[in-house]
Every structure is written in structure tokens, then in C-alpha cells.
Scaffold this motif. Structure first.
Motif, PDB file in Angstrom:
ATOM      1  N   ALA A 147     -20.737  16.371  24.006  1.00 49.64           N
ATOM      2  CA  ALA A 147     -20.204  15.933  22.709  1.00 49.64           C
ATOM      3  C   ALA A 147     -20.620  16.892  21.591  1.00 49.64           C
ATOM      4  N   LYS A 148     -21.871  17.362  21.643  1.00 47.76           N
ATOM      5  CA  LYS A 148     -22.344  18.335  20.659  1.00 47.76           C
ATOM      6  C   LYS A 148     -21.579  19.649  20.772  1.00 47.76           C
ATOM      7  N   THR A 149     -21.334  20.080  22.011  1.00 48.93           N
ATOM      8  CA  THR A 149     -20.586  21.318  22.229  1.00 48.93           C
ATOM      9  C   THR A 149     -19.170  21.189  21.691  1.00 48.93           C
ATOM     10  N   LYS A 150     -18.537  20.053  21.982  1.00 42.05           N
ATOM     11  CA  LYS A 150     -17.173  19.807  21.492  1.00 42.05           C
ATOM     12  C   LYS A 150     -17.123  19.836  19.965  1.00 42.05           C
ATOM     13  N   GLU A 151     -18.112  19.221  19.336  1.00 43.50           N
ATOM     14  CA  GLU A 151     -18.165  19.212  17.874  1.00 43.50           C
ATOM     15  C   GLU A 151     -18.317  20.635  17.325  1.00 43.50           C
ATOM     16  N   GLY A 152     -19.183  21.427  17.969  1.00 46.82           N
ATOM     17  CA  GLY A 152     -19.399  22.797  17.514  1.00 46.82           C
ATOM     18  C   GLY A 152     -18.167  23.667  17.676  1.00 46.82           C
ATOM     19  N   SER A 191     -15.165  22.777  17.474  1.00 46.91           N
ATOM     20  CA  SER A 191     -14.066  22.328  16.612  1.00 46.91           C
ATOM     21  C   SER A 191     -14.187  22.917  15.205  1.00 46.91           C
ATOM     22  N   LYS A 192     -15.216  23.749  14.988  1.00 47.37           N
ATOM     23  CA  LYS A 192     -15.431  24.326  13.659  1.00 47.37           C
ATOM     24  C   LYS A 192     -14.757  25.685  13.537  1.00 47.37           C
ATOM     25  N   HIS A 204     -18.490  30.248  12.785  1.00 46.65           N
ATOM     26  CA  HIS A 204     -19.440  29.308  13.393  1.00 46.65           C
ATOM     27  C   HIS A 204     -19.393  29.448  14.915  1.00 46.65           C
ATOM     28  N   LYS A 206     -22.222  30.492  17.616  1.00 46.88           N
ATOM     29  CA  LYS A 206     -22.569  29.530  18.671  1.00 46.88           C
ATOM     30  C   LYS A 206     -22.513  30.180  20.057  1.00 46.88           C
ATOM     31  N   GLY A 219     -11.593  25.417  17.128  1.00 50.03           N
ATOM     32  CA  GLY A 219     -11.386  24.753  15.838  1.00 50.03           C
ATOM     33  C   GLY A 219     -10.597  25.569  14.846  1.00 50.03           C
TER      34      GLY A 219
END
Length: 353
Positions: A136-141, A143-144, A148, A152, A294
């Protein structure tokens, strides 16, 4: 081998080596661009380029010695993977021993405390809840925005093109390059063997590789994907043997289909894609980053497995059509043209005569 055999026939002196090394160094640079600018983790061009620099020294090595080197390189790869399994097993064994001692109220020494700490860290990595949280953290990152995502992925790409290359990728890739040289010299790659030989090799290697893969995956599932338990079941990692069987099997199957003459139409479409392999490879990086990241459409982690397969098949169809249309008007692919121009230090012909 193809490039040097042609160059050395028509160009004396060091010029063939100059051209070869310029070509290979540019491949390394393109790999870094793919990883760090096109934001594609797991780039393979860098590995191929580094292996290519070493490969020059083996261009005239006898085939029997190349096969010995294949065994050595694949053994190093298998040994590295097997070592990870036994290392994880040892971490579990020492950690559980320290945990039992702690539960009994015994005072742990420095070594036992460290063993327990390492085991708890490994258990956390194996925990499904922790893995879902990390996903979930990877997916959020992802999506930026562009910068960024570059930051990452930078740590992963740096490790991939240094430590991972040293431990695994180099040995994998160069071993298969040695196999390719031997098969080329035998005439196997140019279809010199009778069709039934290609079919026989395809059946034997694919059935062996697929059976090994099925057994391995089923065992992994039964063990709950807990790699600390793999060493209790597998004596040694046979991944390298499996991938060698599957690679030779797929190659032999395609050559058999070619020899029959029944598949000339689909193989012609694949030929166009192959003539533009470099352009098509980097096109996947460019377009897929726009679809999934993202700074594009943002579909990273949003699709089910079957949806990814539908997208993949559609993308392949697009690349087959694109390659066919492009090569009707141009002699080579756009990035093949750029690579060749940089290699020879002058602008190459792009349009068909």
C-alpha cells in the motif's frame, strides 16, 4: 559474435574492437537512462552492456570451455540462491532458540540477543499484513509525481546495477550469452538441424522445465511462501537449470515452427518486432510509465492480474503493427538508428533506399 565476425572480415586492425566497445558502452548508458530517467526498475540493458564488455575476451574461446564456464556461472547463481535459503534457515533456528530461552526467563547474552533481533525482523518481513502494508505504501508512492518516483526508485536502481549485478545478474546473463555463442557455432540458431531434432529438444526441455517449475511453486505454496523453510525441503536451488531448460525449449519450439513453414505469416510479424527489439523495449518503458505511474494515468496497483494480461496482449499487438508499418518506410528502428549512429560516430541511413 555476428557483429565481430562481419567486421573482422572487412576491417583490419583495431577498428572492429573500437566499434564493438563503443556499441557496448552506449548500451550501458542507455540502460542507465532507462532506469534513472525513464524510471524503469529492473532494466536489463545495463547488465547486457557490462556482460558484453567481458564477452569480447571470449569470442574465440573453444566451445567446450565456454560450456565449462556456463556450468561455473550457473553454479555461482544457484549457490547464491541456495546460500540465502540456508542463511534464512539458520536465522530462524538461532532466533527460535533465543526466543525459547527468553520465554524460560533466561538472560540472553549479546549474541543471542542479536539472533533474536534478526529473527524478529525476518518474521516481520514474512508477515502477510506487513507485506500488504508495504504494498500500500509503494502504491501510494508510485501515484505521485515524476521527481518523487525518480527518488523513490533511485535506491533500488543503484542496488540493481551494483550489488545485485555482482551477486546474480552478471552470472545469469553472461552464462546464457556463452550458451548462445555455442548454439550459433553449431548452426542451431540458423536452422541447420532437421526439424524433428528441434521438436525433440523442445519437448524434452519444456516438459522438464515446466515439471520442475510446477513442483517448486507447489512446494512454495505448501510452505506458505516462507523461504526460511525452503532449505528443509530443497537441497539446492535448481532455478538456473529450470530457466536453461525453458529458454532452450522456447527457442527450439520457435525454430521447429520456422522449419515447418506453416507459421511463416505470424513469424514474419515477430521478425519485424525482433528487428526493432531495442526500440520496442524502451517503448514499453516510456508507455507503461505513462499508463501506471502517478505522472501519467496512475493505474499502478489498480488492476487485477487478468486485466494486466489483457493490457499486455493489446500492447504486443500494437507493437507488432507499429513495427510492421515503421519498417515499410524505414530501414531500421528509431533507437536502433540512434544507437548505430552513436556507435559509428556519424549519421546512419534511416529511410529505405
Amino acid at each position: 559474435v555476428l557483429l565481430l565476425s562481419r567486421l573482422e572480415k572487412r576491417t583490419p586492425g583495431l577498428e572492429p574492437a573500437d566499434i564493438y566497445f563503443r556499441r557496448t558502452i552506449w548500451l550501458v548508458i542507455f540502460g542507465m537512462i532507462n532506469a534513472f530517467i525513464l524510471t524503469w526498475p529492473g532494466d536489463i540493458l545495463f547488465t547486457y552492456g557490462i556482460c558484453g564488455l567481458f564477452l569480447f575476451a571470449f569470442r574465440q574461446t573453444k566451445s567446450v570451455w565456454l560450456l565449462v564456464l556456463v556450468v561455473v556461472c550457473l553454479s555461482i547463481g544457484s549457490g547464491t540462491q541456495t546460500g540465502k535459503w540456508y542463511g534464512a534457515k539458520e536465522t530462524r533456528k538461532k532466533g527460535e532458540k533465543a526466543m525459547v530461552a527468553k520465554q524460560k526467563g533466561q538472560e540472553l547474552n549479546k549474541e543471542a540477543t542479536q539472533n533474536l533481533k534478526e529473527w524478529e525482523k525476518l518474521k516481520k518481513e514474512l508477515d502477510w499484513k506487513e507485506q500488504r502494508l508495504n504494498a500500500a505504501k509503494t502504491k501510494e508512492g508510485m501515484s505521485k509525481g515524476y521527481f518523487h518516483i525518480i527518488g523513490k526508485l533511485a535506491e533500488y536502481n543503484i542496488k540493481s546495477e551494483s550489488i545485485s549485478l555482482y551477486k546474480a545478474y552478471f552470472w545469469d546473463a553472461i552464462a546464457f550469452m556463452f550458451v548462445g555463442i555455442v548454439l550459433f557455432r553449431m548452426g542451431y540458431l540458423s536452422g541447420s538441424f532437421a526439424g524433428h531434432w528441434y521438436l525433440l529438444v523442445a519437448v524434452l526441455t519444456l516438459s522438464t522445465g515446466m515439471a520442475m517449475g510446477r513442483h517448486h511453486v507447489n512446494t512454495q505454496i505448501n510452505l506458505g511462501m516462507d523461504f526460511t523453510l525452503y532449505a528443509d525441503t530443497f537441497l539446492v536451488s535448481l532455478y538456473q537449470v529450470r530457466r536453461l531448460c525453458l529458454s532452450v525449449g522456447h527457442l527450439s519450439l520457435i525454430l521447429f515452427l520456422f522449419k515447418t513453414g506453416w507459421f511463416s505469416w505470424p513469424l514474419k510479424w515477430l521478425e519485424n518486432v525482433g528487428r526493432m527489439a531495442f526500440s520496442n523495449y524502451l517503448m514499453q518503458s516510456i508507455i507503461c510509465s505513462q499508463v501506471f505511474y502517478g505522472f501519467g494515468l496512475g493505474y499502478y496497483g489498480a488492476w487485477e492480474r487478468y486485466q494486466i494480461y489483457i493490457f499486455m496482449l493489446g500492447f504486443w499487438a500494437f507493437q507488432m503493427v507499429f513495427s510492421y508499418v515503421w519498417l515499410r518506410y524505414f530501414a531500421i528502428g528509431p533507437l536502433e538508428w540512434l544507437w548505430r549512429s552513436l556507435t559509428y560516430g556519424k549519421k546512419q541511413a534511416l529511410l529505405k533506399a
